[in-house]
Design a protein around this motif. Structure first.
Motif, PDB file in Angstrom:
ATOM      1  N   ALA A 244      -2.010   5.464   3.050  1.00 44.16           N
ATOM      2  CA  ALA A 244      -2.538   4.357   3.850  1.00 44.16           C
ATOM      3  C   ALA A 244      -2.332   3.034   3.121  1.00 44.16           C
ATOM      4  CB  ALA A 244      -4.021   4.579   4.155  1.00 44.16           C
ATOM      5  N   GLY A 245      -2.495   3.044   1.811  1.00 38.56           N
ATOM      6  CA  GLY A 245      -2.198   1.840   1.024  1.00 38.56           C
ATOM      7  C   GLY A 245      -0.735   1.493   1.046  1.00 38.56           C
ATOM      8  N   LEU A 246       0.144   2.498   1.115  1.00 37.63           N
ATOM      9  CA  LEU A 246       1.585   2.259   1.239  1.00 37.63           C
ATOM     10  C   LEU A 246       1.894   1.476   2.513  1.00 37.63           C
ATOM     11  CD1 LEU A 246       4.661   2.863   0.757  1.00 37.63           C
ATOM     12  CD2 LEU A 246       4.253   5.081   1.840  1.00 37.63           C
ATOM     13  N   VAL A 247       1.321   1.886   3.638  1.00 40.93           N
ATOM     14  CA  VAL A 247       1.587   1.218   4.917  1.00 40.93           C
ATOM     15  C   VAL A 247       0.967  -0.178   4.928  1.00 40.93           C
ATOM     16  CG1 VAL A 247       1.415   1.422   7.419  1.00 40.93           C
ATOM     17  CG2 VAL A 247       1.609   3.483   6.027  1.00 40.93           C
ATOM     18  N   LEU A 248      -0.268  -0.296   4.438  1.00 42.88           N
ATOM     19  CA  LEU A 248      -0.930  -1.602   4.426  1.00 42.88           C
ATOM     20  C   LEU A 248      -0.202  -2.585   3.522  1.00 42.88           C
ATOM     21  CD1 LEU A 248      -3.269  -3.501   5.098  1.00 42.88           C
ATOM     22  CD2 LEU A 248      -4.579  -2.425   3.243  1.00 42.88           C
ATOM     23  N   GLY A 249       0.169  -2.158   2.322  1.00 43.95           N
ATOM     24  CA  GLY A 249       0.849  -3.055   1.393  1.00 43.95           C
ATOM     25  C   GLY A 249       2.201  -3.516   1.898  1.00 43.95           C
ATOM     26  N   SER A 250       2.974  -2.607   2.475  1.00 46.29           N
ATOM     27  CA  SER A 250       4.308  -2.976   2.949  1.00 46.29           C
ATOM     28  C   SER A 250       4.225  -3.871   4.186  1.00 46.29           C
ATOM     29  CB  SER A 250       5.121  -1.722   3.253  1.00 46.29           C
ATOM     30  OG  SER A 250       4.454  -0.903   4.199  1.00 46.29           O
ATOM     31  N   THR A 251       3.328  -3.570   5.125  1.00 47.80           N
ATOM     32  CA  THR A 251       3.192  -4.395   6.328  1.00 47.80           C
ATOM     33  C   THR A 251       2.706  -5.795   5.978  1.00 47.80           C
ATOM     34  OG1 THR A 251       2.640  -2.364   7.556  1.00 47.80           O
ATOM     35  CG2 THR A 251       2.205  -4.461   8.642  1.00 47.80           C
ATOM     36  N   SER A 252       1.745  -5.884   5.073  1.00 52.02           N
ATOM     37  CA  SER A 252       1.246  -7.194   4.651  1.00 52.02           C
ATOM     38  C   SER A 252       2.333  -7.996   3.949  1.00 52.02           C
ATOM     39  CB  SER A 252       0.037  -7.014   3.717  1.00 52.02           C
ATOM     40  OG  SER A 252      -0.999  -6.285   4.348  1.00 52.02           O
ATOM     41  N   ALA A 253       3.145  -7.325   3.133  1.00 54.59           N
ATOM     42  CA  ALA A 253       4.221  -8.025   2.424  1.00 54.59           C
ATOM     43  C   ALA A 253       5.226  -8.614   3.407  1.00 54.59           C
ATOM     44  CB  ALA A 253       4.907  -7.065   1.452  1.00 54.59           C
ATOM     45  N   VAL A 254       5.589  -7.879   4.448  1.00 49.44           N
ATOM     46  CA  VAL A 254       6.548  -8.382   5.434  1.00 49.44           C
ATOM     47  C   VAL A 254       5.974  -9.590   6.174  1.00 49.44           C
ATOM     48  CG1 VAL A 254       7.852  -7.814   7.511  1.00 49.44           C
ATOM     49  CG2 VAL A 254       7.629  -6.126   5.685  1.00 49.44           C
ATOM     50  N   LEU A 255       4.693  -9.518   6.551  1.00 44.29           N
ATOM     51  CA  LEU A 255       4.056 -10.634   7.255  1.00 44.29           C
ATOM     52  C   LEU A 255       4.035 -11.892   6.391  1.00 44.29           C
ATOM     53  CD1 LEU A 255       2.424 -11.790   9.632  1.00 44.29           C
ATOM     54  CD2 LEU A 255       0.366 -10.836   8.563  1.00 44.29           C
ATOM     55  N   LEU A 256       3.631 -11.769   5.144  1.00 44.37           N
ATOM     56  CA  LEU A 256       3.572 -12.920   4.249  1.00 44.37           C
ATOM     57  C   LEU A 256       4.970 -13.453   3.944  1.00 44.37           C
ATOM     58  CD1 LEU A 256       0.814 -11.539   1.861  1.00 44.37           C
ATOM     59  CD2 LEU A 256       0.568 -13.472   3.429  1.00 44.37           C
ATOM     60  N   TYR A 257       5.942 -12.564   3.864  1.00 42.94           N
ATOM     61  CA  TYR A 257       7.332 -12.978   3.639  1.00 42.94           C
ATOM     62  C   TYR A 257       7.818 -13.872   4.782  1.00 42.94           C
ATOM     63  CZ  TYR A 257      12.431 -12.384   3.419  1.00 42.94           C
ATOM     64  OH  TYR A 257      13.787 -12.595   3.394  1.00 42.94           O
ATOM     65  N   LEU A 258       7.533 -13.483   6.010  1.00 41.98           N
ATOM     66  CA  LEU A 258       7.928 -14.306   7.153  1.00 41.98           C
ATOM     67  C   LEU A 258       7.241 -15.661   7.127  1.00 41.98           C
ATOM     68  CD1 LEU A 258       7.984 -11.679  10.050  1.00 41.98           C
ATOM     69  CD2 LEU A 258       9.934 -12.766   8.943  1.00 41.98           C
ATOM     70  N   ASP A 259       5.955 -15.665   6.730  1.00 46.88           N
ATOM     71  CA  ASP A 259       5.244 -16.947   6.625  1.00 46.88           C
ATOM     72  C   ASP A 259       5.922 -17.868   5.615  1.00 46.88           C
ATOM     73  OD1 ASP A 259       3.428 -16.197   8.509  1.00 46.88           O
ATOM     74  OD2 ASP A 259       1.877 -15.596   7.088  1.00 46.88           O
ATOM     75  N   TRP A 281       0.843  -0.509  -6.692  1.00 50.12           N
ATOM     76  CA  TRP A 281      -0.183   0.203  -7.472  1.00 50.12           C
ATOM     77  C   TRP A 281      -0.688   1.412  -6.698  1.00 50.12           C
ATOM     78  CZ3 TRP A 281      -5.649  -1.518  -9.309  1.00 50.12           C
ATOM     79  CH2 TRP A 281      -5.880  -1.043 -10.611  1.00 50.12           C
ATOM     80  N   CYS A 282      -0.747   1.286  -5.356  1.00 46.74           N
ATOM     81  CA  CYS A 282      -1.171   2.416  -4.528  1.00 46.74           C
ATOM     82  C   CYS A 282      -0.045   3.418  -4.314  1.00 46.74           C
ATOM     83  CB  CYS A 282      -1.674   1.916  -3.167  1.00 46.74           C
ATOM     84  SG  CYS A 282      -3.345   1.239  -3.187  1.00 46.74           S
ATOM     85  N   HIS A 283       1.179   2.936  -4.177  1.00 43.11           N
ATOM     86  CA  HIS A 283       2.322   3.842  -3.990  1.00 43.11           C
ATOM     87  C   HIS A 283       3.587   3.117  -4.420  1.00 43.11           C
ATOM     88  CE1 HIS A 283       5.083   6.761  -2.277  1.00 43.11           C
ATOM     89  NE2 HIS A 283       4.061   7.559  -2.042  1.00 43.11           N
ATOM     90  N   LEU A 284       4.393   3.781  -5.243  1.00 41.12           N
ATOM     91  CA  LEU A 284       5.567   3.148  -5.825  1.00 41.12           C
ATOM     92  C   LEU A 284       6.586   2.724  -4.784  1.00 41.12           C
ATOM     93  CD1 LEU A 284       6.162   5.460  -8.940  1.00 41.12           C
ATOM     94  CD2 LEU A 284       5.134   3.186  -8.908  1.00 41.12           C
ATOM     95  N   TYR A 285       6.597   3.353  -3.599  1.00 42.13           N
ATOM     96  CA  TYR A 285       7.626   3.045  -2.613  1.00 42.13           C
ATOM     97  C   TYR A 285       7.425   1.680  -1.954  1.00 42.13           C
ATOM     98  CZ  TYR A 285      10.365   7.320  -2.692  1.00 42.13           C
ATOM     99  OH  TYR A 285      11.221   8.322  -3.067  1.00 42.13           O
ATOM    100  N   VAL A 286       6.289   1.036  -2.168  1.00 44.13           N
ATOM    101  CA  VAL A 286       6.161  -0.356  -1.730  1.00 44.13           C
ATOM    102  C   VAL A 286       7.183  -1.218  -2.480  1.00 44.13           C
ATOM    103  CG1 VAL A 286       4.604  -2.350  -1.571  1.00 44.13           C
ATOM    104  CG2 VAL A 286       3.744  -0.058  -1.109  1.00 44.13           C
ATOM    105  N   GLY A 287       7.561  -0.801  -3.681  1.00 44.76           N
ATOM    106  CA  GLY A 287       8.605  -1.509  -4.418  1.00 44.76           C
ATOM    107  C   GLY A 287       9.925  -1.532  -3.672  1.00 44.76           C
TER     108      GLY A 287
END
Length: 578
Positions: A244-259, A281-287
């Protein structure tokens, strides 16, 4: 910046030279203690100098390759903003720019999902997720969850939680969150999984905001509702792991990137760096997501420089934010970094899986089962239509990169030994955005077949929602560890002998009242049983796996003939009454 990058490159070259030309004694003196600290299980010892030399040779080659990275970074930092400024100045006045975010016209939104429908979808999403995931919070732990609970969450100290790693099983940030939850609310399956549910609920809000930017509010609201009832997402929301942290971290990163690309200030840059680091920190694949965002930024600033709306200032701010995310991730992972590098060095490449991309898409979208396959095939058609009809070229390229680049990279190039479809759960919000956008386009069709197109789109939604709810409701993973261990504990007497065999057999001790013995060989099992002198029953808990020791399979076959067998999910309990 350029001098700093040159200094880092010089340090990499010096380190590689020292490893290649230093005496054997000096290498052993420095590297052996680090290797022993990393392994934690005695796999590296004084007699393993040859193996250590191979590891250090790989490290030297890695440093030689890494020396070019800061130089490339310095070139990008200097050259790309200048290229963007020059391209912007030379752009013809009548040349249409690449609009970064292209939501659909209001007519399309109203034709597909009116305002009341959007509000209903946004209310439905968190309620449905809370019900579907909430009913699973109290189920027994699975293998990976028990492993995390024993070794990382319910450990003696907080430092052990953030500094321990074993074959990448510790999703460090989530383990810390689960430990905090259990410290506040008590030790149970529910409190260990509660952080995952909270992260999943937050993902719904972030995913809707991202969807509004990419495909408009109507499709975004539908995508949020579909995400909330997706079987894989529901399972992640009710799992004591970091998905769940993997999905939250990646989705938030994409949103902030667009901003940031649209000109947001330093606050968004800091947010992107911090949120991405916490996601890693929650999941390495966010990298992988962070790396894909960096690749998209470079592509838009080079190949599309004459048409992009990204300014030089926005490029520098975004580039620094992605750099900050990398640095903060390394700092957060510093306590486990030696162990991570060690396991990377000993895990050989996995065998090539021909159908892995299809397996990943099927499991991420629909979960296991033949009925889920039919749902996935239906959805994939809408995903393709949605990707083709995204009005913004840069947004289409960004979503395409995020969906396909990490998957193809890990499948074709890296091919790690540990590669599972659930690692790519971060693409699920994007897939539902594309599918919803495809349905919105069909529902707003204005050609000679509008009645059929709108009817088909509405029928798809009407059938898809109950199908996903049914899949999520009945797809409750339950290996049976807890039920089998409790049944065995209820039968224990003073002279009863308790054993555990199979893959992960040692984890039964999390639920049993008495630690079971795990025999390594048949002879060891027979010797322990013989010492009891024929007195007392023998209870053996067995988790059959393809990677269990051969001796455990033979022990299970013998016990199946001598006593009775009881089944608890995937677990077998053999009771030999003597």
């Amino acid at each position: 910046m350029v001098l700093a990058c040159a200094g880092i490159a010089g340090l990499c070259l010096v380190g590689a030279a020292w490893i290649l030309f230093a005496p054997e004694s000096a290498l052993a003196h420095v590297a052996l203690p680090l290797a022993e600290r990393a392994s934690k299980d005695g796999e590296i010892g004084p007699d393993s100098v040859a193996f250590l030399r191979r590891m250090l040779s790989k490290a030297a080659l890695g440093l030689l390759g890494a020396a070019w990275l800061p130089l490339a970074y310095a070139w990008l930092w200097r050259a790309l903003p200048e290229r963007l400024a020059a391209a912007r100045a030379s752009r013809p006045a009548d040349a249409p720019p690449d609009v970064l975010v292209g939501a659909q016209p209001p007519g399309v939104v109203r034709a597909f999902l009116p305002r009341r429908g959007r509000l209903a979808a946004l209310v439905f999403a968190p309620v449905a997720l809370s019900i579907l995931a909430g009913r699973q919070l109290g189920r027994g732990f699975e293998y990976d969850e028990i492993f995390s609970a024993l070794h990382f969450i319910e450990t003696g100290s907080w430092w052990e939680t953030v500094s321990s790693q074993s074959f990448f099983n510790n999703h460090v940030g989530f383990s810390l969150a689960a430990r905090i939850g259990q410290g506040l609310l008590g030790v149970s399956e529910v409190t260990a999984r509660l952080p995952a549910l909270l992260m999943a609920l937050a993902t719904l809000a972030v995913g809707y905001r991202l969807g509004r930017r990419l495909v408009g509010p109507g499709a975004a609201a539908l995508a949020t509702a579909l995400l909330a009832i997706s079987p894989a997402f529901v399972t992640a929301a009710a799992s004591a792991r970091g998905y769940a942290g993997l999905v939250l971290g990646s989705t938030s990163a994409v949103l902030l990137y667009l901003d940031l690309l649209r000109g947001a200030g330093r606050g968004r840059a800091w947010a992107l760096a911090i949120v991405s680091a916490l996601g890693v920190w929650c999941h390495l694949y966010v990298g992988l997501v962070v790396a894909t965002l960096a690749a998209h930024l470079v592509l838009e600033s080079t190949l599309r420089a004459r048409r992009t709306t990204v300014t030089a200032a926005a490029f520098r701010r975004t580039w620094l934010a992605l750099t900050g995310a990398t640095v903060l991730s390394m700092l957060l992972l510093a306590p486990v970094l030696p162990q991570v590098l060690y396991y990377l060095s000993i895990r050989r490449d996995g065998s090539f899986q021909w159908l892995f991309p299809f397996e990943a898409l099927f499991e991420v979208v629909g979960g296991p089962g033949p009925f889920a396959g039919a749902v996935v095939l239906w959805v994939l058609v809408e995903i393709g239509q949605g990707l083709a009809s995204v009005r913004s070229g840069p947004a289409r390229r960004l979503v395409g990169l995020l969906v396909f680049a990490p998957l193809l990279l890990m499948w074709l190039v890296v091919r790690p030994y540990d590669l599972y479809p659930r690692f790519f759960l971060f693409i699920l919000p994007l897939l539902w955005l594309l599918a919803s956008h495809g349905l919105a386009q069909m529902g707003a069709e204005t050609s000679w077949w509008p009645a059929f197109a709108k009817g088909f789109a509405r029928l798809t939604v009407i059938l898809l929602i109950p199908a996903l709810i049914a899949l999520s409701w009945f797809n409750v993973p339950e290996e049976g560890y807890r039920d089998a261990a409790r049944a065995a504990s209820a039968m224990l007497e003073e002279d009863t002998q308790l054993f555990a065999i199979g893959g992960g057999g040692e984890l039964f001790r999390y639920y049993t009242e008495r630690d079971p013995r795990v025999p390594e060989t048949e002879a060891a099992f027979d010797a322990i049983v013989a010492r009891a002198g024929g007195q007392g029953d023998v209870i053996v808990l067995h988790r059959p796996t393809a990677w269990e020791p051969e001796a455990h399979g033979r022990i299970a076959a013998r016990l199946a003939l001598r006593g009775r067998t009881e089944h608890f999910g995937e677990i077998r309990m053999y009771v030999w009454e003597r």
